[in-house]
Design a protein around this motif. Sequence first.
Motif, PDB file in Angstrom:
ATOM      1  N   THR A   9      47.294  36.839  43.062  1.00  0.00           N
ATOM      2  CA  THR A   9      47.089  37.088  41.631  1.00  0.00           C
ATOM      3  C   THR A   9      48.184  36.449  40.773  1.00  0.00           C
ATOM      4  OG1 THR A   9      48.173  39.234  41.904  1.00  0.00           O
ATOM      5  CG2 THR A   9      45.770  39.205  41.930  1.00  0.00           C
ATOM      6  N   PHE A 142      45.312  39.381  35.073  1.00  0.00           N
ATOM      7  CA  PHE A 142      45.097  38.868  36.434  1.00  0.00           C
ATOM      8  C   PHE A 142      45.626  39.843  37.481  1.00  0.00           C
ATOM      9  CE2 PHE A 142      44.241  34.861  34.326  1.00  0.00           C
ATOM     10  CZ  PHE A 142      43.261  34.313  35.143  1.00  0.00           C
ATOM     11  N   ILE A 145      43.052  42.303  38.851  1.00  0.00           N
ATOM     12  CA  ILE A 145      41.891  41.840  39.613  1.00  0.00           C
ATOM     13  C   ILE A 145      41.744  42.567  40.953  1.00  0.00           C
ATOM     14  CG2 ILE A 145      40.920  39.876  40.868  1.00  0.00           C
ATOM     15  CD1 ILE A 145      41.895  38.082  38.617  1.00  0.00           C
ATOM     16  N   ILE A 154      35.877  43.647  41.099  1.00  0.00           N
ATOM     17  CA  ILE A 154      36.813  42.525  41.226  1.00  0.00           C
ATOM     18  C   ILE A 154      36.288  41.306  40.470  1.00  0.00           C
ATOM     19  CG2 ILE A 154      37.808  40.886  42.861  1.00  0.00           C
ATOM     20  CD1 ILE A 154      37.947  43.154  44.896  1.00  0.00           C
ATOM     21  N   ALA A 157      36.691  41.926  36.764  1.00  0.00           N
ATOM     22  CA  ALA A 157      38.088  41.784  36.349  1.00  0.00           C
ATOM     23  C   ALA A 157      38.501  40.319  36.308  1.00  0.00           C
ATOM     24  CB  ALA A 157      38.995  42.560  37.300  1.00  0.00           C
ATOM     25  N   THR A 158      37.996  39.523  37.250  1.00  0.00           N
ATOM     26  CA  THR A 158      38.308  38.087  37.277  1.00  0.00           C
ATOM     27  C   THR A 158      37.744  37.397  36.044  1.00  0.00           C
ATOM     28  OG1 THR A 158      38.261  38.078  39.704  1.00  0.00           O
ATOM     29  CG2 THR A 158      38.081  35.956  38.590  1.00  0.00           C
TER      30      THR A 158
END
Length: 276
Positions: A9, A142, A145, A154, A157-158
Motif C-alpha cells: 500500500t 491507500f 485498502i 478491497i 477502497a482501491t
Amino acid sequence: MNWFVGLETWQQALIAGIFTWFVTTLGAGLVFFAKNIRQKTLNVIYGFAAGVMVAASFWSLLDPGIAWAEKNGGLAPWLVVVIGFLVGGAFLYATDKIIPHMHFGSNGETEGIPTRLKKTILLVFSITIHNIPEGLAIGVAFGAINKGDTKTAIVAATIAALTLAIGIGIQNFPEGAAVSIPLRQEGMSRRKAFFYGQASALVEPIMAVIGALLVSSMEALLPYALSFAAGAMIYVVVEELIPAAQNKDSKDHGHHAVLGFMIGFAIMMILDVALG
C-alpha cells in the motif's frame, strides 16, 4: 493494473503521490508558453481547487471515516471523526504559525517564525503547506485498502483511493501554473519559475507514504487519520484558497471564484459518487 494491485500500500501511495506531483509539474510547465495569468483566471483556479478539496474532504475522507468508526466500535462514530477533524485543523494551524511563508497577494506580509529567506522561497513554502494534507489524504486512502475484510470492500477502497488521487491531480494542474506564472511575472526566469512551481508539490509523495505507513500499521487509527486529513484540507481551503480566490484587486465580486468552486466540487463529486 494487476502489477499495481500487487504492490504494498505504501508503494501504491508513493506512485499516486508521484502522479499528483507530475501533474503539478505539467501545470508549472505552462510558464514556458504563457507570459502572464489574469487575476480572474487565478480566482477560478483557486476556487476550483477549493471545490475539489471540500468535496474530497467529505466523500473521500469523512464519510469513509464514519463508516470505519462504526465498524471498529468504541467511541461514538461522530465523536471519532470530530476529534480527527479538529486535530487536523489544529495541526495545520500550528504548521502555519511555525513554517515561514507568504501568500500570493499578501503585499509582502510573512507568517510563521521570523526569517530572511527570499520572497520566492516563502511563496513556494505557502503552496507546500497547502500540499501537505493532500499528500496525507492520498496516503491514508491507500492505507485503507487492505483493511477491507472482503474482496468487494478491497476493490471499493482501491477505486476510492485512485479517485481521490485523480481528483487531486486534476486540481494540481492549474495550481502548478498558478505558482510558476506569477513568479515569472515578478521577474524570475522561466526555468526558475518552473522549478519552484513543481517543487511545491514534492511534499505530496512524501506525505502519501507517511500516511499509508501510519494507517497500515494501526487499523484503529484509520477513522482518525481520514478525518484528520479532512480537517487539514478544510483548514487550507478556508485559510488560504478562499481568500486568494476572493482577491480584493479583482472587480468580478468573487463570481469567477464561485464558478471555479462549483465546477471543482461537481467534478470531485462525480468522481467519488460515480466511480467510488
